[in-house]
Design a protein around this motif. Structure first.
Motif, PDB file in Angstrom:
ATOM      1  N   LYS A 120       0.867  -1.172   0.000  1.00  0.00           N
ATOM      2  CA  LYS A 120       0.000   0.000   0.000  1.00  0.00           C
ATOM      3  C   LYS A 120       0.906   1.225   0.000  1.00  0.00           C
ATOM      4  O   LYS A 120       2.063   1.139   0.412  1.00  0.00           O
ATOM      5  N   SER A 121       0.401   2.335  -0.469  1.00  0.00           N
ATOM      6  CA  SER A 121       1.252   3.525  -0.524  1.00  0.00           C
ATOM      7  C   SER A 121       1.301   4.214   0.833  1.00  0.00           C
ATOM      8  O   SER A 121       0.363   4.126   1.636  1.00  0.00           O
ATOM      9  N   LEU A 122       2.402   4.906   1.092  1.00  0.00           N
ATOM     10  CA  LEU A 122       2.525   5.713   2.305  1.00  0.00           C
ATOM     11  C   LEU A 122       1.420   6.757   2.329  1.00  0.00           C
ATOM     12  O   LEU A 122       0.815   7.026   3.377  1.00  0.00           O
ATOM     13  N   TYR A 123       1.130   7.332   1.171  1.00  0.00           N
ATOM     14  CA  TYR A 123       0.095   8.356   1.041  1.00  0.00           C
ATOM     15  C   TYR A 123      -1.254   7.829   1.530  1.00  0.00           C
ATOM     16  O   TYR A 123      -1.945   8.466   2.330  1.00  0.00           O
ATOM     17  N   SER A 124      -1.638   6.633   1.062  1.00  0.00           N
ATOM     18  CA  SER A 124      -2.951   6.089   1.422  1.00  0.00           C
ATOM     19  C   SER A 124      -3.016   5.750   2.907  1.00  0.00           C
ATOM     20  O   SER A 124      -4.061   5.903   3.546  1.00  0.00           O
ATOM     21  N   MET A 125      -1.896   5.303   3.489  1.00  0.00           N
ATOM     22  CA  MET A 125      -1.906   4.969   4.913  1.00  0.00           C
ATOM     23  C   MET A 125      -2.039   6.234   5.766  1.00  0.00           C
ATOM     24  O   MET A 125      -2.772   6.249   6.758  1.00  0.00           O
ATOM     25  N   ILE A 126      -1.337   7.299   5.381  1.00  0.00           N
ATOM     26  CA  ILE A 126      -1.472   8.581   6.090  1.00  0.00           C
ATOM     27  C   ILE A 126      -2.910   9.090   5.957  1.00  0.00           C
ATOM     28  O   ILE A 126      -3.516   9.547   6.936  1.00  0.00           O
ATOM     29  N   LYS A 127      -3.444   8.980   4.750  1.00  0.00           N
ATOM     30  CA  LYS A 127      -4.806   9.467   4.470  1.00  0.00           C
ATOM     31  C   LYS A 127      -5.844   8.772   5.351  1.00  0.00           C
ATOM     32  O   LYS A 127      -6.794   9.397   5.831  1.00  0.00           O
ATOM     33  N   ASN A 128      -5.654   7.467   5.560  1.00  0.00           N
ATOM     34  CA  ASN A 128      -6.622   6.685   6.340  1.00  0.00           C
ATOM     35  C   ASN A 128      -6.386   6.787   7.839  1.00  0.00           C
ATOM     36  O   ASN A 128      -7.249   6.385   8.625  1.00  0.00           O
ATOM     37  N   ASP A 129      -5.231   7.308   8.242  1.00  0.00           N
ATOM     38  CA  ASP A 129      -4.861   7.249   9.664  1.00  0.00           C
ATOM     39  C   ASP A 129      -4.844   8.607  10.362  1.00  0.00           C
ATOM     40  O   ASP A 129      -4.688   8.668  11.574  1.00  0.00           O
ATOM     41  N   THR A 130      -5.000   9.689   9.598  1.00  0.00           N
ATOM     42  CA  THR A 130      -4.941  11.035  10.182  1.00  0.00           C
ATOM     43  C   THR A 130      -6.123  11.861   9.666  1.00  0.00           C
ATOM     44  O   THR A 130      -6.903  11.388   8.843  1.00  0.00           O
ATOM     45  N   SER A 131      -6.225  13.100  10.137  1.00  0.00           N
ATOM     46  CA  SER A 131      -7.374  13.921   9.724  1.00  0.00           C
ATOM     47  C   SER A 131      -7.030  15.409   9.738  1.00  0.00           C
ATOM     48  O   SER A 131      -6.001  15.830  10.265  1.00  0.00           O
ATOM     49  N   GLY A 132      -7.932  16.196   9.140  1.00  0.00           N
ATOM     50  CA  GLY A 132      -7.836  17.656   9.184  1.00  0.00           C
ATOM     51  C   GLY A 132      -6.619  18.241   8.507  1.00  0.00           C
ATOM     52  O   GLY A 132      -6.047  17.652   7.590  1.00  0.00           O
ATOM     53  N   GLU A 133      -6.231  19.437   8.998  1.00  0.00           N
ATOM     54  CA  GLU A 133      -5.061  20.118   8.426  1.00  0.00           C
ATOM     55  C   GLU A 133      -3.774  19.319   8.658  1.00  0.00           C
ATOM     56  O   GLU A 133      -2.839  19.378   7.860  1.00  0.00           O
ATOM     57  N   TYR A 134      -3.745  18.576   9.752  1.00  0.00           N
ATOM     58  CA  TYR A 134      -2.605  17.697  10.057  1.00  0.00           C
ATOM     59  C   TYR A 134      -2.417  16.700   8.915  1.00  0.00           C
ATOM     60  O   TYR A 134      -1.304  16.533   8.392  1.00  0.00           O
ATOM     61  N   LYS A 135      -3.506  16.076   8.496  1.00  0.00           N
ATOM     62  CA  LYS A 135      -3.450  15.122   7.383  1.00  0.00           C
ATOM     63  C   LYS A 135      -3.012  15.823   6.098  1.00  0.00           C
ATOM     64  O   LYS A 135      -2.128  15.319   5.386  1.00  0.00           O
ATOM     65  N   LYS A 136      -3.605  16.958   5.803  1.00  0.00           N
ATOM     66  CA  LYS A 136      -3.275  17.676   4.559  1.00  0.00           C
ATOM     67  C   LYS A 136      -1.783  18.014   4.495  1.00  0.00           C
ATOM     68  O   LYS A 136      -1.144  17.893   3.444  1.00  0.00           O
ATOM     69  N   THR A 137      -1.235  18.441   5.643  1.00  0.00           N
ATOM     70  CA  THR A 137       0.188  18.808   5.684  1.00  0.00           C
ATOM     71  C   THR A 137       1.074  17.587   5.467  1.00  0.00           C
ATOM     72  O   THR A 137       2.039  17.623   4.692  1.00  0.00           O
ATOM     73  N   LEU A 138       0.747  16.486   6.139  1.00  0.00           N
ATOM     74  CA  LEU A 138       1.527  15.255   5.970  1.00  0.00           C
ATOM     75  C   LEU A 138       1.497  14.767   4.531  1.00  0.00           C
ATOM     76  O   LEU A 138       2.510  14.323   3.984  1.00  0.00           O
ATOM     77  N   LEU A 139       0.323  14.846   3.902  1.00  0.00           N
ATOM     78  CA  LEU A 139       0.200  14.395   2.508  1.00  0.00           C
ATOM     79  C   LEU A 139       1.019  15.277   1.567  1.00  0.00           C
ATOM     80  O   LEU A 139       1.583  14.790   0.585  1.00  0.00           O
ATOM     81  N   LYS A 140       1.096  16.584   1.887  1.00  0.00           N
ATOM     82  CA  LYS A 140       1.937  17.480   1.081  1.00  0.00           C
ATOM     83  C   LYS A 140       3.409  17.066   1.206  1.00  0.00           C
ATOM     84  O   LYS A 140       4.157  17.072   0.226  1.00  0.00           O
ATOM     85  N   LEU A 141       3.820  16.718   2.418  1.00  0.00           N
ATOM     86  CA  LEU A 141       5.210  16.298   2.632  1.00  0.00           C
ATOM     87  C   LEU A 141       5.493  14.966   1.949  1.00  0.00           C
ATOM     88  O   LEU A 141       6.587  14.733   1.451  1.00  0.00           O
ATOM     89  N   CYS A 142       4.490  14.089   1.951  1.00  0.00           N
ATOM     90  CA  CYS A 142       4.641  12.794   1.282  1.00  0.00           C
ATOM     91  C   CYS A 142       4.902  13.001  -0.210  1.00  0.00           C
ATOM     92  O   CYS A 142       5.747  12.338  -0.805  1.00  0.00           O
ATOM     93  N   GLY A 143       4.144  13.908  -0.812  1.00  0.00           N
ATOM     94  CA  GLY A 143       4.449  14.335  -2.178  1.00  0.00           C
ATOM     95  C   GLY A 143       3.795  13.566  -3.301  1.00  0.00           C
ATOM     96  O   GLY A 143       4.012  13.886  -4.469  1.00  0.00           O
ATOM     97  N   GLY A 144       2.995  12.541  -3.021  1.00  0.00           N
ATOM     98  CA  GLY A 144       2.337  11.815  -4.107  1.00  0.00           C
ATOM     99  C   GLY A 144       1.846  10.460  -3.653  1.00  0.00           C
ATOM    100  O   GLY A 144       2.343   9.896  -2.676  1.00  0.00           O
TER     101      GLY A 144
END
Length: 667
Positions: free
Chosen positions: A299-323
Motif C-alpha cells: 500500500k502507498s505511504l500516502y494512502s496509509m497517512i490518508k486513512n490514519d490522520t485527519s484535518g489540516e494535520y493530514k493535509k500537511t503530511l500528505l503534502k510532505l509525502c508528495g504523491g
C-alpha cells in the motif's frame, strides 16, 4: 533543499519554490494569523511548498517586517499535532533534531526510541551539525546530557555515534572484512557471555560499504544474519540500538519506511514518530521511503497517512509525502536500483534452512510406545505426555513409534490418538504423526473435497514444495486415495488456474543454476504486458514461473526490475486477478524468500478476530523439520514480535502447549 553528494540525484519530496519572494511570503503568513482565528489552509499550503532554506529566509523577513518571531506566532495560533508539525518544518534540520533529543531526555523517563532513531540514522555531517545546534540552542553539551540520562552499553554506543567519526572511504579491504567477521563471531556466538565492546567498535566506526560486506560474509560464514546474532547476544535498549544501526547500514530509507508503518499500524497513531520522520526526510530520501513502503507493505505511504490522520494535520503530511504511489503505480528508477541490488544480494546469499524439531537423542521407540499406550489407557487421557513425546521426536522416529506400537499392542496408534484427542489438538498431533508427503496429500484432498475449494491451501502447498517433495506427494496421493493428483486437480479447478496447478504438480521444475542470457530473455517475455491478451500473458508467466529453477528465477526478477523499473510481484498484482494472481504471487514470494512467505501466512492466520487454526496447524506441521527456525526469524524481523508470542496470544490449552513445543523457542 538538502545539499547533495557529488553525482547524487535529489530524492526529497519538497523542492525550492520558483520565483521565491520571502517578503511576500512573510506578509501572507502575517495576514493568515491576523485578527480572530487563523487561515490554517493558507499557512500549510505556503510552508509545505517552500524548502527549509527558503523557510529560514521567510523567518528573517518576518522579523524584519513585523518585529515578531514567526515560530512564536505559529505556536500561539496553532494547536496540537498540526502545530508540532508546522513548527517542526520551520526549524533548520539540525535544530529540529536537537529539539527532538532535548524533549527525549527531559523530564521523567527517556524516549529511547527517539534517541535510537536519530543517532542511528544520521550521517557524520548531520551529527556534527546536531551537536553544534544543541550547544547553540540550549547552551549545554549534548554528549554530557546523553551520558547523564542513559547507562551501560546503550550509553557507550550512543556516545560513539555522537562523535560522527564513521569511516567514509568506499575502498574496502577484504582482509579487514574477514577479520571483522571473525571478531564479531568470537565476540558473540563463540564466547561464553558477550564482548559488547567489539560490537560497539565495529558497528559504530566502520564505513557503510565495509559493513554491508561484513554482513554478507557473516551470513556465509555463520549461516545466520547478523541481526539474529544481535538478538541472541544483546538485550534491551542496547539490542534495539544495534539492530537499528544495522538496518540503517543496509538501507536507511527501508529503516524509515518500517518506522512509519509501525507508527500507523494498529490502534492509535504514534504521531511524534510520524511527524519527526516526515519532517526530517522530506528533503532527503522521501521518494525512496515511499517506494520501499509500497513494495514492502503493498500500500502507498500516502494512502496509509490518508486513512490514519485527519484535518489540516493530514493535509500537511500528505503534502510532505508528495504523491500517491498507488495511483502512479510505477517504481522510481533509483528505488528500482535498490530493488536490483536486493536481488543481487539474494542471488549470492545462501542461508542454511533449519527446522525446530530434531531427532531425540537416546531414542527408545519401545519406551515411547509404552508411554503413549499408558497415556491413553483407562479413564481420561494424559495429553501432556502425548504432546511431550510427539513434539520432541523427528518424523522418522514417530514412524518407528507407530510400528513398535502396533507390534507391541496390536493396535493402530493413529486410530487410538484419533479416538482420544479432539479438535485442534487432534489435527496437530495426527498431522505430526503422518509422513510429510502423506500429510500434504491429505491437506490437498481436504482442500478439494465437499462444497467449494480451499484454493489458498492448494496454492500454499503446490507453490512452495520442491520437486522431490511434489513427487512424493503424487505417490502418496495415489496410494491413499486411488486417484492421481492431476485428475483430482482437473476435476476441482478450471481455466488457467487449473493449468498452473497441474504444471506445479508435475514436479518438473528445472534444478540448475542461473543462465544470465536466458534470464534476460525470460524477463523480456514477461515484461511485455502490452502485447497479446490477458490469456497470453498468463501463459507466458506460467511457462517461466512454473518451470525455471529458483536460482534462475531470482536472476529473472532482477533483470525484470532493470528492464521495467517494476517489481515482478507488483506487475502480477496489477495485470492479473483472482486465483491466477494469487498463485503467481505465491510462487514469486516463495522464490524471493520462502521463510518470509510462511511467516506472512502465519501472521495472517492469527491477526484480527478469530484464528485460522487449519492454516496455522498446516504450516507448523509441514515446516517443523525444514525451515521453521528461519520462519521464526523472519516473523520477528517483520512483525516486531516473536512467533512464540503470537501463538501464546492467540491460542490456548493443550493446542497452545503443542504449538509452542513445535515452535521451539521464544526468540
Amino acid at each position: 533543499m538538502a545539499k547533495l553528494a557529488q553525482g547524487a540525484k535529489y530524492r526529497g519530496s519538497i523542492h525550492d519554490f520558483p520565483n521565491f519572494d520571502p517578503s511576500q511570503d512573510a506578509e501572507t503568513l502575517y495576514n493568515a494569523m491576523k485578527g480572530f482565528g487563523s487561515d490554517k489552509e493558507a499557512i500549510l499550503e505556503l510552508i509545505t511548498s517552500r524548502s527549509n532554506r527558503q523557510r529560514q529566509e521567510i523567518c528573517q523577513n518576518y522579523k524584519s517586517l513585523y518585529g515578531k518571531d514567526l515560530i512564536a506566532d505559529l505556536k500561539y495560533e496553532l494547536t496540537g499535532k498540526f502545530e508540532r508539525l508546522i513548527v517542526g518544518l520551520m526549524r533548520p534540520p539540525a535544530y529540529s533534531d536537537a529539539k527532538e533529543i532535548k524533549d527525549a531526555i527531559s523530564g521523567v523517563g527517556t524516549d529511547e526510541k527517539c534517541l535510537i532513531e536519530i543517532l542511528a540514522s544520521r550521517t557524520n555531517e548531520q551529527i556534527h551539525q546536531l551537536v553544534a545546534a544543541y550547544k547553540d540552542a540550549y547552551e549545554r553539551d549534548l554528549e554530557a546530557d546523553i551520558i547523564g540520562d542513559t547507562s551501560g552499553h546503550f550509553q557507550k554506543m550512543l556516545v560513539v555515534l555522537l562523535q560522527g567519526t564513521r569511516e567514509e572511504d568506499d575502498v574496502v579491504s577484504e582482509d579487514l572484512v574477514q577479520q571483522d567477521v571473525q571478531d564479531l563471531y568470537e565476540a558473540g556466538e563463540l564466547k561464553w557471555g558477550t564482548d559488547e565492546a567489539q560490537f560497539i567498535y565495529i558497528l559504530g566506526n566502520r564505513s557503510k560499504q565495509h559493513l554491508r560486506l561484513v554482513f554478507d560474509e557473516y551470513l556465509k560464514t555463520t549461516g545466520k544474519p547478523i541481526e539474529a546474532s544481535i538478538r541472541g547476544e544483546l538485550s534491551g535498549d542496547f539490542e534495539k540500538l544495534m539492530l537499528s544501526v544495522v538496518k540503517c547500514i543496509r538501507s536507511t530509507p527501508e529503516y524509515f519506511s518500517e518506522r512509519l508503518f509501525k507508527a500507523m499500524k494498529g490502534l492509535g497513531t504514534r504521531d511524534n514518530t510520524l511527524i519527526r520522520i516526515m519532517v526530517s526526510r522530506s528533503e532527503l530520501d522521501m521518494l525512496d521511503i515511499r517506494e520501499i513502503f509500497r513494495t514492502k507493505y503493498e500500500k502507498s505511504l500516502y494512502s496509509m497517512i490518508k486513512n490514519d490522520t485527519s484535518g489540516e494535520y493530514k493535509k500537511t503530511l500528505l503534502k510532505l509525502c508528495g504523491g500517491d504511489d498507488d495511483a502512479a503505480g510505477k517504481f522510481f528508477p533509483e528505488a528500482a536500483q535498490v530493488a536490483y541490488q536486493m536481488w543481487e544480494l539474494s542471488a549470492v546469499a545462501r542461508v542454511e534452512m533449519k527446522g525446530t524439531v530434531h531427532p531425540a537423542g537416546d531414542f527408545n521407540p519401545d519406551a515411547d510406545a509404552k508411554a503413549l499406550r499408558k497415556a491413553m489407557k483407562g479413564l481420561g487421557t494424559d495429553e501432556d505426555t502425548i504432546i511431550d513425546i510427539i513434539t520432541h521426536r523427528s518424523n522418522a522416529q514417530r514412524q518407528q513409534i507407530r510400528q513398535t506400537f502396533k507390534s507391541h499392542f496390536g493396535r493402530d496408534l493413529m486410530a487410538d490418538l484419533k479416538s482420544e484427542l479432539s479438535g485442534d489438538l487432534a489435527r496437530l498431533i495426527l498431522g505430526l504423526m503422518m509422513p510429510p508427503a502423506h500429510y500434504d496429500a491429505k491437506q490437498l484432498k481436504k482442500a478439494m473435497e465437499g462444497a467449494g475449494t480451499d484454493e489458498k491451501a492448494l496454492i500454499e502447498i503446490l507453490a512452495t514444495r520442491t520437486n522431490a517433495e511434489i513427487r512424493a506427494i503424487n505417490e502418496a496421493y495415489k496410494e491413499d486415495y486411488h486417484k492421481s493428483l492431476e485428475d483430482a486437480l482437473s476435476s476441482d479447478t478450471s481455466g488457467h488456474f487449473k493449468r498452473i496447478l497441474i504444471s506445479l504438480a508435475t514436479g518438473n521444475r528445472e534444478e540448475g543454476g542461473e543462465d544470465r542470457d536466458r534470464a534476460r530473455e525470460d524477463a523480456q517475455e514477461i515484461a511485455d504486458t502490452s502485447s497479446g491478451d490477458k490469456s497470453s500473458l498468463e501463459t507466458r508467466f506460467m511457462m517461466i514461473l512454473c518451470t525455471r529453477s529458483y536460482q534462475h528465477l531470482r536472476r529473472v526478477f532482477q533483470e525484470f526490475v532493470k528492464m521495467t523499473n517494476y517489481d515482478v510481484e507488483h506487475t502480477i498484482k496489477k495485470e492479473m486477478s483472482g486465483d491466477v494472481r494469487d498463485v503467481f504471487v505465491a510462487i514469486v514470494q516463495s522464490v524471493k524468500n520462502k521463510p518470509l512467505f510462511f511467516a506472512d501466512k502465519l501472521y495472517k492466520s492469527m491477526k484480527g478476530a478469530g484464528t485460522e487454526e487449519k492454516t496455522l496447524t498446516r504450516i507448523m506441521v509441514s515446516r517443523s523439520e525444514i525451515d521453521l527456525l528461519n520462519i521464526r526469524r523472519e516473523f520477528i524481523e517483520k512483525y516486531d514480535k516473536s512467533l512464540h508470542q503470537a501463538i501464546e496470544g492467540d491460542t490456548s490449552g493443550h493446542f497452545l502447549k503443542a504449538l509452542l513445543a513445535v515452535c521451539g523457542g521464544k526468540d
